[in-house]
Design a protein around this motif. Sequence first.
Motif, PDB file in Angstrom:
ATOM      1  N   THR A  74       0.832  -1.206   0.000  1.00  0.00           N
ATOM      2  CA  THR A  74       0.000   0.000   0.000  1.00  0.00           C
ATOM      3  C   THR A  74       0.867   1.257   0.000  1.00  0.00           C
ATOM      4  O   THR A  74       0.433   2.318  -0.447  1.00  0.00           O
ATOM      5  CB  THR A  74      -0.921   0.010   1.227  1.00  0.00           C
ATOM      6  OG1 THR A  74      -0.139  -0.127   2.418  1.00  0.00           O
ATOM      7  CG2 THR A  74      -1.937  -1.119   1.152  1.00  0.00           C
ATOM      8  N   ALA A  78       0.214   4.259  -2.487  1.00  0.00           N
ATOM      9  CA  ALA A  78       0.003   5.620  -1.996  1.00  0.00           C
ATOM     10  C   ALA A  78       1.007   6.576  -2.626  1.00  0.00           C
ATOM     11  O   ALA A  78       0.662   7.702  -3.019  1.00  0.00           O
ATOM     12  CB  ALA A  78       0.131   5.649  -0.470  1.00  0.00           C
ATOM     13  N   ALA A 133      -4.500  12.707   1.703  1.00  0.00           N
ATOM     14  CA  ALA A 133      -4.718  11.306   1.330  1.00  0.00           C
ATOM     15  C   ALA A 133      -3.632  10.403   1.924  1.00  0.00           C
ATOM     16  O   ALA A 133      -3.913   9.305   2.427  1.00  0.00           O
ATOM     17  CB  ALA A 133      -4.740  11.172  -0.188  1.00  0.00           C
ATOM     18  N   ILE A 134      -2.372  10.870   1.884  1.00  0.00           N
ATOM     19  CA  ILE A 134      -1.270  10.078   2.438  1.00  0.00           C
ATOM     20  C   ILE A 134      -1.428   9.940   3.954  1.00  0.00           C
ATOM     21  O   ILE A 134      -1.244   8.860   4.524  1.00  0.00           O
ATOM     22  CB  ILE A 134       0.075  10.729   2.095  1.00  0.00           C
ATOM     23  CG1 ILE A 134       0.311  10.713   0.581  1.00  0.00           C
ATOM     24  CG2 ILE A 134       1.217  10.005   2.802  1.00  0.00           C
ATOM     25  CD1 ILE A 134       1.518  11.509   0.156  1.00  0.00           C
ATOM     26  N   PHE A 136      -4.175  10.083   5.707  1.00  0.00           N
ATOM     27  CA  PHE A 136      -5.303   9.199   5.996  1.00  0.00           C
ATOM     28  C   PHE A 136      -4.872   7.730   5.895  1.00  0.00           C
ATOM     29  O   PHE A 136      -5.198   6.905   6.754  1.00  0.00           O
ATOM     30  CB  PHE A 136      -6.437   9.493   5.018  1.00  0.00           C
ATOM     31  CG  PHE A 136      -7.658   8.637   5.223  1.00  0.00           C
ATOM     32  CD1 PHE A 136      -8.554   8.906   6.244  1.00  0.00           C
ATOM     33  CD2 PHE A 136      -7.898   7.541   4.394  1.00  0.00           C
ATOM     34  CE1 PHE A 136      -9.682   8.120   6.450  1.00  0.00           C
ATOM     35  CE2 PHE A 136      -9.013   6.747   4.575  1.00  0.00           C
ATOM     36  CZ  PHE A 136      -9.910   7.044   5.607  1.00  0.00           C
ATOM     37  N   GLU A 137      -4.120   7.421   4.839  1.00  0.00           N
ATOM     38  CA  GLU A 137      -3.634   6.055   4.658  1.00  0.00           C
ATOM     39  C   GLU A 137      -2.677   5.666   5.779  1.00  0.00           C
ATOM     40  O   GLU A 137      -2.730   4.534   6.305  1.00  0.00           O
ATOM     41  CB  GLU A 137      -2.927   5.934   3.303  1.00  0.00           C
ATOM     42  CG  GLU A 137      -2.299   4.574   3.028  1.00  0.00           C
ATOM     43  CD  GLU A 137      -3.343   3.477   2.839  1.00  0.00           C
ATOM     44  OE1 GLU A 137      -2.993   2.297   2.988  1.00  0.00           O
ATOM     45  OE2 GLU A 137      -4.521   3.812   2.551  1.00  0.00           O
ATOM     46  N   GLN A 140      -4.550   4.876   9.042  1.00  0.00           N
ATOM     47  CA  GLN A 140      -5.178   3.562   8.960  1.00  0.00           C
ATOM     48  C   GLN A 140      -4.157   2.439   9.199  1.00  0.00           C
ATOM     49  O   GLN A 140      -4.434   1.459   9.879  1.00  0.00           O
ATOM     50  CB  GLN A 140      -5.847   3.371   7.601  1.00  0.00           C
ATOM     51  CG  GLN A 140      -7.180   4.096   7.448  1.00  0.00           C
ATOM     52  CD  GLN A 140      -7.916   3.652   6.200  1.00  0.00           C
ATOM     53  OE1 GLN A 140      -7.320   3.432   5.150  1.00  0.00           O
ATOM     54  NE2 GLN A 140      -9.239   3.527   6.313  1.00  0.00           N
ATOM     55  N   ARG A 141      -2.968   2.614   8.641  1.00  0.00           N
ATOM     56  CA  ARG A 141      -1.942   1.576   8.773  1.00  0.00           C
ATOM     57  C   ARG A 141      -1.329   1.554  10.172  1.00  0.00           C
ATOM     58  O   ARG A 141      -0.717   0.561  10.561  1.00  0.00           O
ATOM     59  CB  ARG A 141      -0.859   1.785   7.723  1.00  0.00           C
ATOM     60  CG  ARG A 141      -1.363   1.550   6.302  1.00  0.00           C
ATOM     61  CD  ARG A 141      -0.244   1.675   5.301  1.00  0.00           C
ATOM     62  NE  ARG A 141       0.773   0.652   5.516  1.00  0.00           N
ATOM     63  CZ  ARG A 141       1.974   0.669   4.943  1.00  0.00           C
ATOM     64  NH1 ARG A 141       2.299   1.652   4.133  1.00  0.00           N
ATOM     65  NH2 ARG A 141       2.843  -0.296   5.189  1.00  0.00           N
ATOM     66  N   PRO A 215       4.086   3.789   8.235  1.00  0.00           N
ATOM     67  CA  PRO A 215       3.131   4.891   8.365  1.00  0.00           C
ATOM     68  C   PRO A 215       3.658   6.043   9.216  1.00  0.00           C
ATOM     69  O   PRO A 215       3.297   7.196   8.993  1.00  0.00           O
ATOM     70  CB  PRO A 215       1.906   4.232   9.005  1.00  0.00           C
ATOM     71  CG  PRO A 215       2.404   2.991   9.649  1.00  0.00           C
ATOM     72  CD  PRO A 215       3.526   2.531   8.792  1.00  0.00           C
ATOM     73  N   SER A 218       5.674   8.183   7.000  1.00  0.00           N
ATOM     74  CA  SER A 218       4.779   8.883   6.073  1.00  0.00           C
ATOM     75  C   SER A 218       4.180  10.127   6.718  1.00  0.00           C
ATOM     76  O   SER A 218       4.076  11.180   6.081  1.00  0.00           O
ATOM     77  CB  SER A 218       3.658   7.948   5.611  1.00  0.00           C
ATOM     78  OG  SER A 218       4.174   6.832   4.930  1.00  0.00           O
TER      79      SER A 218
END
Length: 329
Positions: A74, A78, A133-134, A136-137, A140-141, A215, A218
């Motif tokens: 992912t 991403a 968007a990054i 948010f991903e 989640q991770r 994450p 990120s």
Amino acid sequence: MAHPAHDHHDHDHGHAGHAHGHGHSHGHGGHSHGGHGHAHGPVDTGDWRYGVGLVINLAFVACEFGAGLFSGSTALLADAGHNLSDVLGLAMAGGAAVLARRAAGKQLTYGFGKATILAALANALLLIFACGAIAFEAVQRLSEPAPVQSGVVMIVAGIGFVINLATALLFMRDQHSDLNARGAYLHMLADAAVSIGVVISGGIILLTGWSILDPLVSIVIVAVILWGTWGLLKDSVGLAMDAAPAPASVDVAAVRAALAGLPGVTAVHDLHVWGLSTTQTALTAHLVHERGDPRALLQEAQTVARSRFGIGHTTLQLETDVMPDCPDC
């Protein structure tokens, strides 16, 4: 914005005993005709860099997306989405640069230079959206860490780092003088930062198995990108609102002081400075003077604006006394 009207000749107005002269300048060189100084400068806001960056990065996005699907990463997916946002940004920036070179029309009398400002604003907003968007991903991770095929991730992200950094360097020289180039530079530099972060985290995960590190890195990268994007957003919004370019580029108070300091000038009013594009700045002003050589004064004022402040499009009205309804005299 209302700009003072001007004609092509020095003339005297019978009302209120004002003598008015008008000067208009566009950049380099100079010639005068009937007291209306007019000079033009070449403006090259579009070139091959946008096309090269667009083709190379679009090809890499396709490869990175395929690698993400193949490896089940992912992080790569991403990053591919982030790279795609920058490809779209480059497309907008390049298209705006081409539009900026088109000649003015009957209605668009200033030409299409504002397209570069709109593209810079869109770039800033697009980059913020990509960061969201990054983030948010990544969040989640954090709650659901996913296994990462570190070897594939590191190789693909490493290639992405080289491509993004090379593309950013294409625009580095002009990023301080052209807001549109600055948007492209920040976009590609942000992608390079994301890619190197993915490489580093992939290496640590490969050695330790700490998949939650991906994450976390990120989120840190998103914060750095947003910090660098704030200036671009602020400057592009300002130019879209016809504000003067940032004080680092054009100090309006210094422009007023320089014009007021010209020999024989007794007052400066109705001074307006704004961006015609991300590379062109315009100025209009009324100069109250007691000179007997108005043409020489026009040339001196245009030279000061061009040489000291980089303002290539000037419209000046000369007056022999202050107008009675002047609000800022």
